[in-house]
Design an enzyme around this catalytic site. Sequence first.
Site, PDB file in Angstrom:
ATOM      1  N   SER A   1       0.799  -1.233   0.000  1.00 27.12           N
ATOM      2  CA  SER A   1       0.000   0.000   0.000  1.00 27.12           C
ATOM      3  C   SER A   1       0.830   1.281   0.000  1.00 27.12           C
ATOM      4  O   SER A   1       0.341   2.321  -0.431  1.00 27.12           O
ATOM      5  CB  SER A   1      -0.929   0.029   1.215  1.00 27.12           C
ATOM      6  OG  SER A   1      -1.877  -0.988   1.113  1.00 27.12           O
TER       7      SER A   1
ATOM      8  N   HIS B   1      -0.192   4.852   9.013  1.00 29.44           N
ATOM      9  CA  HIS B   1      -0.170   3.617   8.224  1.00 29.44           C
ATOM     10  C   HIS B   1       0.239   3.909   6.780  1.00 29.44           C
ATOM     11  O   HIS B   1       0.310   5.059   6.361  1.00 29.44           O
ATOM     12  CB  HIS B   1      -1.548   2.941   8.303  1.00 29.44           C
ATOM     13  CG  HIS B   1      -1.529   1.493   7.993  1.00 29.44           C
ATOM     14  ND1 HIS B   1      -2.234   0.962   6.948  1.00 29.44           N
ATOM     15  CD2 HIS B   1      -0.874   0.465   8.566  1.00 29.44           C
ATOM     16  CE1 HIS B   1      -2.031  -0.343   6.904  1.00 29.44           C
ATOM     17  NE2 HIS B   1      -1.206  -0.666   7.867  1.00 29.44           N
TER      18      HIS B   1
ATOM     19  N   THR C   1      -0.734   3.980   3.522  1.00 26.06           N
ATOM     20  CA  THR C   1      -1.318   4.912   2.547  1.00 26.06           C
ATOM     21  C   THR C   1      -1.081   6.358   2.979  1.00 26.06           C
ATOM     22  O   THR C   1      -0.769   7.225   2.166  1.00 26.06           O
ATOM     23  CB  THR C   1      -2.835   4.641   2.411  1.00 26.06           C
ATOM     24  OG1 THR C   1      -3.016   3.252   2.132  1.00 26.06           O
ATOM     25  CG2 THR C   1      -3.447   5.477   1.316  1.00 26.06           C
TER      26      THR C   1
ATOM     27  N   GLU D   1      -9.536   7.374   3.119  1.00 30.87           N
ATOM     28  CA  GLU D   1      -9.115   5.983   2.976  1.00 30.87           C
ATOM     29  C   GLU D   1     -10.034   5.032   3.740  1.00 30.87           C
ATOM     30  O   GLU D   1     -10.227   5.190   4.950  1.00 30.87           O
ATOM     31  CB  GLU D   1      -7.680   5.782   3.491  1.00 30.87           C
ATOM     32  CG  GLU D   1      -7.169   4.389   3.130  1.00 30.87           C
ATOM     33  CD  GLU D   1      -6.005   3.896   3.971  1.00 30.87           C
ATOM     34  OE1 GLU D   1      -5.334   2.955   3.535  1.00 30.87           O
ATOM     35  OE2 GLU D   1      -5.770   4.423   5.073  1.00 30.87           O
TER      36      GLU D   1
ATOM     37  N   ASP E   1      -5.879   0.726  -3.941  1.00 30.11           N
ATOM     38  CA  ASP E   1      -4.430   0.728  -4.174  1.00 30.11           C
ATOM     39  C   ASP E   1      -3.982  -0.604  -4.783  1.00 30.11           C
ATOM     40  O   ASP E   1      -3.044  -0.667  -5.554  1.00 30.11           O
ATOM     41  CB  ASP E   1      -3.664   1.043  -2.883  1.00 30.11           C
ATOM     42  CG  ASP E   1      -4.196   0.275  -1.674  1.00 30.11           C
ATOM     43  OD1 ASP E   1      -5.165  -0.506  -1.818  1.00 30.11           O
ATOM     44  OD2 ASP E   1      -3.632   0.464  -0.587  1.00 30.11           O
TER      45      ASP E   1
HETATM   46 ZN   LIG Z   1      -2.601  -4.858   3.015  1.00 31.70          ZN
END
Ligand SMILES: [Zn+2]
Length: 548
Positions: free
Chosen positions: A120, A183, A185, A338, A384
């Site tokens: 990601s 995280h 992204t 997201e 993604d």
């Molecule tokens: Zn994943």
Amino acid sequence: MMLQLLLRRGVTVIAWLATTLLLGVETRDENVDYWIRSGQERLHFEIRRQQEAARSKGNVAKNVILFIGDGMGMSTITATRIYKNQQKGGLGEENELSFEKFPFVGLAKTYEVDYQVPDSAGTATAMLAGVKVNFNVAGLDDRAKYKVCDRSINEKAKVENIITWAQMAEKDTGFVTTTRITHATLAAVYAHTNNRYWECDSKVPEEYKDCVKDVARQLVEDEPGRNLKVILGGGMNQLGVPVKQGDYVFCTRDDKQNLVEKWKKGRKNYLFVNTTQDLMDADLTKVEYLMGLFSPGHLPYALERDTSPAGQPSLLNMTKQALKLLSQNPKGYVLLVEGGNIDNAHHAGYARHALHETSEMDDAVAYAVQVTNPDDTLIIVTADHSHTLTISGYPERGADILGSSNYVAELHGHDILTYANGPGFSRHNNSNCSHNYWREVSDEERQDLRYRQFSGWYIDKETHAGEDVPVYSSGPHANLLSGVFEQNYIAHVICYSACIGPHATYCDVTRFPKFNAHKINSAGTLPSTDIYCIVLILLLLEKIIFSC
Ligand SMILES: [Zn+2]
Ligand SMILES: *[C@@H]1O[C@H](CO)[C@@H](O)[C@H](O)[C@H]1NC(C)=O
Ligand SMILES: *[C@@H]1O[C@H](CO)[C@@H](O)[C@H](O)[C@H]1NC(C)=O
Ligand SMILES: *[C@@H]1O[C@H](CO)[C@@H](O)[C@H](O)[C@H]1NC(C)=O
Ligand SMILES: *[C@@H]1O[C@H](CO)[C@@H](O)[C@H](O)[C@H]1NC(C)=O
């Protein structure tokens, strides 16, 4: 056998009629006339839509909203379409999610520079910065290696992205997520790191502590992170906010810094919230910077969320508040939303959670569509990367998407949704993953929120998948996101549509006569209108003088 089938059919029809009458779910007779009529309707609709797209060529995207369903591959979308409608008592298959009504769809190739099936951080970097990079790397181009920090290489390899460029154009920027705000992204939004997992200082190897800051510190200390107007999600641990003992911890801060306190310092008109109530009650006309952390790590799955005022907000409510704040800027905004827990649910083999999280993101998309204008707002909904989920086994029309398919005897007890790999391989216990994995699963058991769908290969964390992901878009120049393209192309279309970034010279003043090019120029990205005018006048003079 025949009788049984007829009986089952009968029950299905009765149940269908009952829900139709009781819940008012739309029904139709799917005969030949229906398919011809609906095919023709769609044809006329598309022709009108293409004409409208041609007419709106001069529009510029003042606002951009990018929805990333983390791991929301095609099968997840189809299954959610069915799931969501079945929750309301419908058959399911004919349903449309809000973004499936968007005028344009393309397919993005998600591979990374060094990996066929991506992660990601690298894919988000592709979408936001416009360049493909290496696996697990965020905000650094392909010269930077995973897990290896070299200061001189990193300096060169740092990439800017649509968030930086939007800020240069004096737009407001922000993100909301259901995961930790550090995280993968999100790391691609504001950080430059050789390893997406270096979220806190305790995760950065000793030898690299002088080479790269942990992701959380980059958010609070560096650009573009510290300029973000909206930051909503989970991750108190990563930011060093004290949490109750025993709360899930991915990593903690050895440096004992409270980065939320640091974020507050030197700021006016900021608001920090940690409950749904505080978020929803906030008077956002008085707030310039909004940060909300609602959980030590990722937010709980929506189906397990604390929905009380003291609990965690839904993705829809976070999106609502984000849009309320950002839309106050007359120059517009760029917002990333997201649906991060889609991915977490899939990794655990929890198809129900994955579908529900996708459905929640769909609600947020529907809201964004409702409160924005397609003439000035580009909305993109994509993933993604995909996951290994498949929909198989010849279930009948209207079969519970989370149930089993009984069409042929060999498939008795076969989950309709299965994974190619993952923890659902040994369904009854993990004492012997290579043996005795077949067991009757009752429909009751399938109702469990954390039922793990069957997988064909045992691995404790189900993996991503490598096929293309769909990209749905609406708004200025959304038509450019048609066909099959590389994932990094998405950033290029955003820049063109919003007229931001180093390649913004494409969007010249003739295309956008009313567009304020001076402002962009002050950020060093677009030659000013004056220069264009002078060049045009010179060209005209040249024509006049030399044409006779
Ligand atoms: Zn994943
Ligand atoms: C939420 O923030 C308030 C102050 O703003 C604080 O008193 C409270 O302990 C916080 N709750 C959690 C769970 O961190
Ligand atoms: C969203 O916020 C409103 C308050 O504005 C609240 O009444 C509602 O329950 C929240 N929705 C969810 C799904 O949490
Ligand atoms: C696990 O399965 C293998 C292969 O069938 C078998 O040889 C082994 O004895 C099993 N172990 C246990 C603990 O059941
Ligand atoms: C767990 O698996 C082992 C080996 O396959 C089997 O012998 C045992 O009965 C199972 N335990 C339960 C509770 O199903």
